[in-house]
Each structure stands twice: as C-alpha cells, then as structure tokens.
Design a protein around this motif. Structure first.
Motif, PDB file in Angstrom:
ATOM      1  N   UNK A   1      38.259 -28.140 -10.929  1.00 28.09           N
ATOM      2  CA  UNK A   1      38.016 -26.841 -11.556  1.00 28.09           C
ATOM      3  C   UNK A   1      39.229 -25.932 -11.386  1.00 28.09           C
ATOM      4  N   UNK A   2      39.755 -25.903 -10.172  1.00 29.11           N
ATOM      5  CA  UNK A   2      40.903 -25.047  -9.853  1.00 29.11           C
ATOM      6  C   UNK A   2      42.114 -25.404 -10.701  1.00 29.11           C
ATOM      7  N   UNK A   3      42.440 -26.683 -10.758  1.00 33.38           N
ATOM      8  CA  UNK A   3      43.610 -27.120 -11.507  1.00 33.38           C
ATOM      9  C   UNK A   3      43.447 -26.864 -13.001  1.00 33.38           C
ATOM     10  N   UNK A   4      42.239 -27.026 -13.500  1.00 31.48           N
ATOM     11  CA  UNK A   4      41.998 -26.794 -14.924  1.00 31.48           C
ATOM     12  C   UNK A   4      42.149 -25.321 -15.287  1.00 31.48           C
ATOM     13  N   UNK A   5      41.568 -24.442 -14.477  1.00 34.23           N
ATOM     14  CA  UNK A   5      41.698 -23.008 -14.745  1.00 34.23           C
ATOM     15  C   UNK A   5      43.161 -22.592 -14.670  1.00 34.23           C
ATOM     16  N   UNK A   6      43.876 -23.111 -13.680  1.00 36.85           N
ATOM     17  CA  UNK A   6      45.297 -22.795 -13.544  1.00 36.85           C
ATOM     18  C   UNK A   6      46.077 -23.220 -14.781  1.00 36.85           C
ATOM     19  N   UNK A   7      45.850 -24.435 -15.219  1.00 36.75           N
ATOM     20  CA  UNK A   7      46.600 -24.956 -16.364  1.00 36.75           C
ATOM     21  C   UNK A   7      46.310 -24.190 -17.651  1.00 36.75           C
ATOM     22  N   UNK A   8      45.076 -23.759 -17.809  1.00 41.00           N
ATOM     23  CA  UNK A   8      44.688 -23.089 -19.053  1.00 41.00           C
ATOM     24  C   UNK A   8      45.163 -21.640 -19.138  1.00 41.00           C
ATOM     25  N   UNK A   9      45.327 -20.967 -17.989  1.00 44.77           N
ATOM     26  CA  UNK A   9      45.551 -19.525 -18.042  1.00 44.77           C
ATOM     27  C   UNK A   9      46.796 -19.047 -17.315  1.00 44.77           C
TER      28      UNK A   9
ATOM     29  N   UNK B   1      25.143 -26.756  -7.622  1.00 45.48           N
ATOM     30  CA  UNK B   1      24.974 -25.431  -8.223  1.00 45.48           C
ATOM     31  C   UNK B   1      25.672 -24.347  -7.406  1.00 45.48           C
ATOM     32  N   UNK B   2      25.530 -24.408  -6.085  1.00 47.93           N
ATOM     33  CA  UNK B   2      26.135 -23.380  -5.242  1.00 47.93           C
ATOM     34  C   UNK B   2      27.629 -23.605  -5.048  1.00 47.93           C
ATOM     35  N   UNK B   3      28.023 -24.845  -4.827  1.00 46.00           N
ATOM     36  CA  UNK B   3      29.424 -25.121  -4.491  1.00 46.00           C
ATOM     37  C   UNK B   3      30.353 -25.206  -5.701  1.00 46.00           C
ATOM     38  N   UNK B   4      29.787 -25.489  -6.877  1.00 47.14           N
ATOM     39  CA  UNK B   4      30.633 -25.655  -8.067  1.00 47.14           C
ATOM     40  C   UNK B   4      30.200 -24.733  -9.215  1.00 47.14           C
ATOM     41  N   UNK B   5      28.959 -24.821  -9.609  1.00 50.98           N
ATOM     42  CA  UNK B   5      28.531 -24.069 -10.791  1.00 50.98           C
ATOM     43  C   UNK B   5      28.630 -22.559 -10.581  1.00 50.98           C
ATOM     44  N   UNK B   6      28.371 -22.106  -9.353  1.00 50.16           N
ATOM     45  CA  UNK B   6      28.503 -20.673  -9.072  1.00 50.16           C
ATOM     46  C   UNK B   6      29.948 -20.215  -9.283  1.00 50.16           C
ATOM     47  N   UNK B   7      30.917 -21.059  -8.911  1.00 49.86           N
ATOM     48  CA  UNK B   7      32.322 -20.718  -9.149  1.00 49.86           C
ATOM     49  C   UNK B   7      32.607 -20.655 -10.644  1.00 49.86           C
ATOM     50  N   UNK B   8      32.095 -21.628 -11.386  1.00 49.24           N
ATOM     51  CA  UNK B   8      32.236 -21.635 -12.839  1.00 49.24           C
ATOM     52  C   UNK B   8      31.712 -20.325 -13.429  1.00 49.24           C
ATOM     53  N   UNK B   9      30.539 -19.911 -12.972  1.00 46.73           N
ATOM     54  CA  UNK B   9      29.938 -18.692 -13.509  1.00 46.73           C
ATOM     55  C   UNK B   9      30.741 -17.453 -13.120  1.00 46.73           C
ATOM     56  N   UNK B  10      31.177 -17.393 -11.871  1.00 41.66           N
ATOM     57  CA  UNK B  10      31.947 -16.232 -11.415  1.00 41.66           C
ATOM     58  C   UNK B  10      33.273 -16.125 -12.178  1.00 41.66           C
ATOM     59  N   UNK B  11      33.979 -17.233 -12.303  1.00 45.38           N
ATOM     60  CA  UNK B  11      35.262 -17.196 -13.010  1.00 45.38           C
ATOM     61  C   UNK B  11      35.051 -16.843 -14.480  1.00 45.38           C
TER      62      UNK B  11
END
Length: 246
Positions: A158-166, A104-114
């Motif tokens: 997560x990083x690579x997916x966000x990069x590829x999509x946007x 939740x802290x290391x991954x999901x929080x990033x998902x929520x912030x982005x």
C-alpha cells in the motif's frame, strides 16, 4: 534540534497509548499542531490541555466517521496511520472473523484514512503519510503471527503504491517496521499467556539487542519521516527492530 515540525499540522491515529501517544507528544515538542485521534475517549482525554495537541475521538473501522473527520479537520501536512492489532496464532488458529478483523484494522483502515485525507493534502501542496507496518511479515516471518504478518506485508505494498502514484504531487509515503516494543498492548498480550513471566522473557530473548524497544524510539523515526529532513525519502520501509531482521 527543536522545532523540526514547526508550522506543520499532523494527525495521528491510535494516539491514546503506546507508539501513537509517544509520537503525538514528540510531534508537539517539535512544534507541530497535532490532532490526536483514538477510539478510546477516556484515554484520549489524558492528552487534553497539552500544548500543541487537540483530540478527536475516531474509530478507524467506521468509514462514515473517517469521512466526517476528514471534512471537519481539513488538510494536514502529516498523516500517521498508527492503529493496528496483533493477532497471535498460525493460519490454523485464525478463523475468517479473526482474519477479517485484522485486515480491516491493519490495512483497510489505512486505505480509508489515506483516501479521505489525501485530496486535501494534494490541494494544499503535499505532505507526508506514514504507515505502521512491522518487521513481522513485511521483512521476516515470525512464528504465530500469521494474519498480523500478512496484514503488515500488505501495508508495504500500500505504501509503495501510494508513493508511486502521488510523488509528483508532493506526497511522500513511507512506513515504519518496528520489532517488539514495550507498550500497554504488549502488556495485555503477555498477560493472556499461561505463564506471563516466561512469555515476557521469550519476547526479550528473540530480540538480538537483548531488550524490548521503546515507544519513544519508534516515535523518533516518525518525527524524521514527518519533517523536511526526509524530503527526499518516499516509498520506503524503515526497520527499527533491535536486530531481528539481521
């Protein structure tokens, strides 16, 4: 070269100490207007009054608080997701509560912030998202870092997916993979060992360079990824680890 981030607006999580604080201070020195966020208001208050820095108490485990912060703060040019937790132990020493907390802290929080800040970044014409990963799990298996390594490997995906999509909408997304860095959180983890003196020696011994990294060395990479110098760089993980990955 000063002023590398002049005119940019940056938000950093976990800003009260360690890598987050070093990054906030480096961003401000380079001319950025920085929103420093942390769950610890007392430590965060130490940054109040520093030129170029404003503070905002934020618990990145609170989805409602994140959405409210995004509405209040608006568009930023740089989002640095620095918050995280290091769990010590193998899979047999990681119960479901520990697993859920780390993920939740290391991954999901990033998902929520982005997810919360990305729409305004796109509307404003783009920006740089920087995620904190680690050499542990994402690049190499490190003993007794089961769920930490698992979560940090997820950060790369997560990083690579966000990069590829946007990327065609002006969004760059990269992550940093540090080795062991001297920080207050490391001091706390070392203090929890039965023999803290030996534990510190062991942490240093696993660094091929022969020393721990500094928060400022990681912040230097965060400055590069935030600025226009890295305009052609996205979807990558940057290893700053003292040679662990070899």
């Amino acid at each position: 070269m000063a002023g590398r981030l002049q005119g940019k607006r940056a938000l950093v999580t976990a800003s009260a100490q360690g890598i987050g604080r070093a990054t906030v201070e480096a961003y401000a020195r380079e001319g950025a207007q920085v929103i420093a966020t942390d769950v610890n208001p007392a430590r965060l208050a130490e940054l109040e009054g520093v030129p170029g820095i404003t503070t905002h108490v934020l618990d990145v485990l609170d989805a409602d608080a994140i959405r409210a912060a995004a509405d209040q703060i608006g568009a930023v040019d740089v989002l640095f997701n620095c918050a995280g937790f290091v769990h010590h132990g193998t899979i047999l020493e990681c119960d479901e509560d520990a697993f859920d907390f780390s993920m939740n802290l290391n991954v999901k929080a990033m998902y929520r912030m982005i997810r919360a800040f990305l729409p305004a970044m796109i509307k404003a014409g783009g920006g740089s998202i920087i995620n904190m990963s680690s050499v542990s799990g994402s690049v190499k298996g490190i003993p007794f870092r089961f769920v930490y390594g698992t979560s940090k490997a997820a950060v790369i995906g997560l990083t690579k997916s966000v990069s590829a999509d946007f990327l065609r909408q002006g969004i760059r997304c990269n992550c940093i993979c540090p080795g062991t860095v001297q920080s207050p959180s490391l001091d706390d983890r070392i203090a929890a060992f039965d023999d803290p003196v030996q534990a510190r020696k062991d942490f240093i011994a696993r660094q091929p360079l022969g020393r721990l990294g500094t928060a400022e060395e990681i912040a230097a990479m965060a400055v590069y990824l935030a600025g226009d110098e890295s305009a052609y760089t996205t979807g990558q993980h940057f290893i700053v680890d003292g040679g662990i990955a070899g």
